[in-house]
Write a protein that holds these residues in place. Structure first.
Motif, PDB file in Angstrom:
ATOM      1  N   ARG A   1     109.691  30.554 -40.144  1.00  0.00           N
ATOM      2  CA  ARG A   1     109.372  30.945 -38.776  1.00  0.00           C
ATOM      3  C   ARG A   1     108.236  30.065 -38.284  1.00  0.00           C
ATOM      4  NH1 ARG A   1     106.584  36.732 -40.354  1.00  0.00           N
ATOM      5  NH2 ARG A   1     104.454  35.985 -40.688  1.00  0.00           N
ATOM      6  N   PHE A   2     107.976  30.138 -36.987  1.00  0.00           N
ATOM      7  CA  PHE A   2     106.844  29.429 -36.404  1.00  0.00           C
ATOM      8  C   PHE A   2     105.766  30.454 -36.079  1.00  0.00           C
ATOM      9  CE2 PHE A   2     110.374  26.548 -35.639  1.00  0.00           C
ATOM     10  CZ  PHE A   2     109.825  25.328 -36.013  1.00  0.00           C
ATOM     11  N   GLY A   3     104.625  30.338 -36.723  1.00  0.00           N
ATOM     12  CA  GLY A   3     103.548  31.292 -36.526  1.00  0.00           C
ATOM     13  C   GLY A   3     102.777  31.024 -35.242  1.00  0.00           C
ATOM     14  N   GLU A   4     102.072  32.049 -34.779  1.00  0.00           N
ATOM     15  CA  GLU A   4     101.311  31.959 -33.537  1.00  0.00           C
ATOM     16  C   GLU A   4      99.813  31.790 -33.770  1.00  0.00           C
ATOM     17  OE1 GLU A   4     102.245  35.501 -31.437  1.00  0.00           O
ATOM     18  OE2 GLU A   4     104.323  34.916 -31.010  1.00  0.00           O
ATOM     19  N   LEU A   5      99.337  32.028 -34.985  1.00  0.00           N
ATOM     20  CA  LEU A   5      97.891  32.030 -35.243  1.00  0.00           C
ATOM     21  C   LEU A   5      97.415  30.644 -35.657  1.00  0.00           C
ATOM     22  CD1 LEU A   5      97.591  35.399 -37.205  1.00  0.00           C
ATOM     23  CD2 LEU A   5      97.573  35.009 -34.732  1.00  0.00           C
ATOM     24  N   THR A   6      97.720  29.639 -34.842  1.00  0.00           N
ATOM     25  CA  THR A   6      97.400  28.270 -35.226  1.00  0.00           C
ATOM     26  C   THR A   6      95.912  27.948 -35.093  1.00  0.00           C
ATOM     27  OG1 THR A   6      98.009  27.558 -32.985  1.00  0.00           O
ATOM     28  CG2 THR A   6      99.708  27.412 -34.683  1.00  0.00           C
ATOM     29  N   TRP A   7      95.143  28.832 -34.449  1.00  0.00           N
ATOM     30  CA  TRP A   7      93.698  28.612 -34.324  1.00  0.00           C
ATOM     31  C   TRP A   7      92.929  29.063 -35.570  1.00  0.00           C
ATOM     32  CZ3 TRP A   7      96.352  32.370 -31.507  1.00  0.00           C
ATOM     33  CH2 TRP A   7      96.117  33.689 -31.892  1.00  0.00           C
ATOM     34  N   LEU A   8      93.604  29.722 -36.502  1.00  0.00           N
ATOM     35  CA  LEU A   8      92.919  30.294 -37.666  1.00  0.00           C
ATOM     36  C   LEU A   8      92.198  29.213 -38.469  1.00  0.00           C
ATOM     37  CD1 LEU A   8      92.631  33.055 -39.174  1.00  0.00           C
ATOM     38  CD2 LEU A   8      94.493  32.271 -40.654  1.00  0.00           C
ATOM     39  N   GLN A   9      90.978  29.521 -38.895  1.00  0.00           N
ATOM     40  CA  GLN A   9      90.179  28.614 -39.721  1.00  0.00           C
ATOM     41  C   GLN A   9      89.601  29.385 -40.916  1.00  0.00           C
ATOM     42  OE1 GLN A   9      87.152  26.955 -37.159  1.00  0.00           O
ATOM     43  NE2 GLN A   9      88.527  25.411 -36.311  1.00  0.00           N
ATOM     44  N   PRO A  10      89.260  28.675 -41.987  1.00  0.00           N
ATOM     45  CA  PRO A  10      88.600  29.335 -43.117  1.00  0.00           C
ATOM     46  C   PRO A  10      87.125  29.573 -42.807  1.00  0.00           C
ATOM     47  CG  PRO A  10      88.763  26.992 -43.538  1.00  0.00           C
ATOM     48  CD  PRO A  10      89.466  27.234 -42.218  1.00  0.00           C
ATOM     49  N   TYR A  11      86.518  30.488 -43.562  1.00  0.00           N
ATOM     50  CA  TYR A  11      85.087  30.747 -43.411  1.00  0.00           C
ATOM     51  C   TYR A  11      84.396  30.322 -44.698  1.00  0.00           C
ATOM     52  CZ  TYR A  11      80.836  32.821 -41.634  1.00  0.00           C
ATOM     53  OH  TYR A  11      79.555  32.992 -41.149  1.00  0.00           O
ATOM     54  N   PRO A  12      83.539  29.307 -44.651  1.00  0.00           N
ATOM     55  CA  PRO A  12      82.933  28.783 -45.878  1.00  0.00           C
ATOM     56  C   PRO A  12      81.988  29.789 -46.539  1.00  0.00           C
ATOM     57  CG  PRO A  12      81.956  27.761 -43.945  1.00  0.00           C
ATOM     58  CD  PRO A  12      83.111  28.570 -43.451  1.00  0.00           C
ATOM     59  N   ASP A  13      82.101  29.898 -47.842  1.00  0.00           N
ATOM     60  CA  ASP A  13      81.239  30.822 -48.569  1.00  0.00           C
ATOM     61  C   ASP A  13      79.766  30.441 -48.446  1.00  0.00           C
ATOM     62  OD1 ASP A  13      83.450  32.232 -49.325  1.00  0.00           O
ATOM     63  OD2 ASP A  13      83.399  31.655 -51.440  1.00  0.00           O
ATOM     64  N   THR A  14      79.490  29.165 -48.190  1.00  0.00           N
ATOM     65  CA  THR A  14      78.088  28.752 -48.051  1.00  0.00           C
ATOM     66  C   THR A  14      77.406  29.474 -46.891  1.00  0.00           C
ATOM     67  OG1 THR A  14      78.840  26.862 -46.720  1.00  0.00           O
ATOM     68  CG2 THR A  14      78.422  26.474 -49.075  1.00  0.00           C
ATOM     69  N   LEU A  15      78.182  29.843 -45.861  1.00  0.00           N
ATOM     70  CA  LEU A  15      77.603  30.551 -44.722  1.00  0.00           C
ATOM     71  C   LEU A  15      77.409  32.035 -44.998  1.00  0.00           C
ATOM     72  CD1 LEU A  15      79.467  28.905 -41.694  1.00  0.00           C
ATOM     73  CD2 LEU A  15      77.200  28.374 -42.620  1.00  0.00           C
ATOM     74  N   LEU A  16      77.945  32.505 -46.131  1.00  0.00           N
ATOM     75  CA  LEU A  16      77.719  33.893 -46.528  1.00  0.00           C
ATOM     76  C   LEU A  16      76.450  34.039 -47.358  1.00  0.00           C
ATOM     77  CD1 LEU A  16      81.367  34.825 -47.585  1.00  0.00           C
ATOM     78  CD2 LEU A  16      80.187  35.513 -45.488  1.00  0.00           C
TER      79      LEU A  16
END
Length: 307
Positions: free
Chosen positions: A93-108
């Motif tokens: 399928r073609f997904g819609e959430l193409t803006w999704l990004q990871p969240y780096p653990d360094t910022l946690l």
């Protein structure tokens, strides 16, 4: 003097505000932009603050509403989809959430230890996992905001209603719908790390780097999925994912990847580079029952600057 007072008020909350905005927006770059707006709005409204609520609640109210404004104003214009370097198999399928990004653990790192209170339903770790953040992107923004404020941060429904300019009854309705949707999408994926997880990730990295697709496939669950934001292509199920992995290996024709461990979303993550050093994106792995259930490969190499 005013600048010093303001900095003292907000310093301890910057990183948790960034995580909060990321949960609602699904993008760390968008979250950074909104946090700057939040701090500017807070600075301008400092004289009216009057400590009628805690500083933390005041800032979360501003941040939540700024995120809702951003979601409404932007109307989720998807980023440009990259052109595949080879002809991929037909996606599931073609997904819609193409803006999704990871969240780096360094910022946690350095996040303040805060007690979310008895209202919270999700722990800090599971509330940053990709499957949770992805599920939030699929519900209407006000539902997502109510769920994060109540079930992640632990605000009571009455206080959440004040923060969202709603009635407590309306918040309870939003929560009921959001919980059903998020729990369905998470489908029991979240869990504590298991003793064999480190070895599993190492075996995947070694096999993928060697283009040993048979070994990679043996590490996957039957219901595995693969997505590649900002590309919309998604592959679901072992056969579909296997077909894509083999097509990619054939295209590389011996030009191997090198993978090294990083941290993102509190999950195993692997930065990819070609053997000549060119960056090639980032894998975030979702594990379940001793195997890999989800492969999210982020194709934008600019994200590596966060790791």
């Amino acid at each position: 003097m005013a600048e010093i007072v303001f900095e003292d008020l907000v310093r301890a909350h910057r990183r948790e505000l960034l995580v909060h905005c990321y949960r609602l927006l699904g993008s760390v770059t968008d979250a950074e932009d909104v946090v700057q707006e939040v701090l500017l709005a807070a600075w301008r409204g400092l004289d009216d603050f009057g400590h009628r609520a805690s500083v933390r609640t005041w800032l979360y109210r501003i941040a939540t509403n700024r995120c809702l404004n951003a979601l409404r104003d932007r109307a989720r214009r998807p980023p440009p989809a990259p052109v595949p370097p080879f002809t991929p198999p037909t996606p599931s399928r073609f997904g819609e959430l193409t803006w999704l990004q990871p969240y780096p653990d360094t910022l946690l790192e350095g996040m303040p230890a805060t007690d979310p209170g008895p209202e919270a339903r999700y722990g800090a770790r599971e509330a940053i996992e990709l499957v949770f953040v992805t599920a939030l992107q699929r519900v209407p923004p006000r539902q997502a905001a109510a769920l994060v404020l109540c079930d992640v941060l632990g605000y009571p429904a009455a206080e959440t209603a004040t923060m969202l300019d709603l009635t407590p009854t309306a918040v309870k309705g939003l929560l009921q719908r959001a919980r059903a949707s998020v729990d369905r999408d998470r489908d029991g994926v979240s869990r504590q790390p298991a003793p064999g997880d480190t070895d599993l990730v190492r075996r995947f990295a070694d096999a993928y780097s060697a283009d040993d697709i048979d070994t990679v496939v043996a590490l996957l669950t039957d219901d595995v999925w693969l997505s590649m934001p900002p590309a919309p292509h998604e592959y679901h199920g072992l056969a579909a994912v296997t077909g894509f992995l083999r097509a990619g290996a054939d295209w590389r024709a011996g030009h191997r990847f090198r993978l090294h461990h990083v941290g993102a979303n509190g999950q195993p993550a692997l930065a990819c580079a070609f053997d000549d050093g060119r960056p090639a994106g980032l894998f975030v792995l979702t594990l379940a029952e001793g195997r890999i259930r989800g492969l999210t490969r982020f194709l934008d190499e600019r994200l590596l600057r966060y790791l």
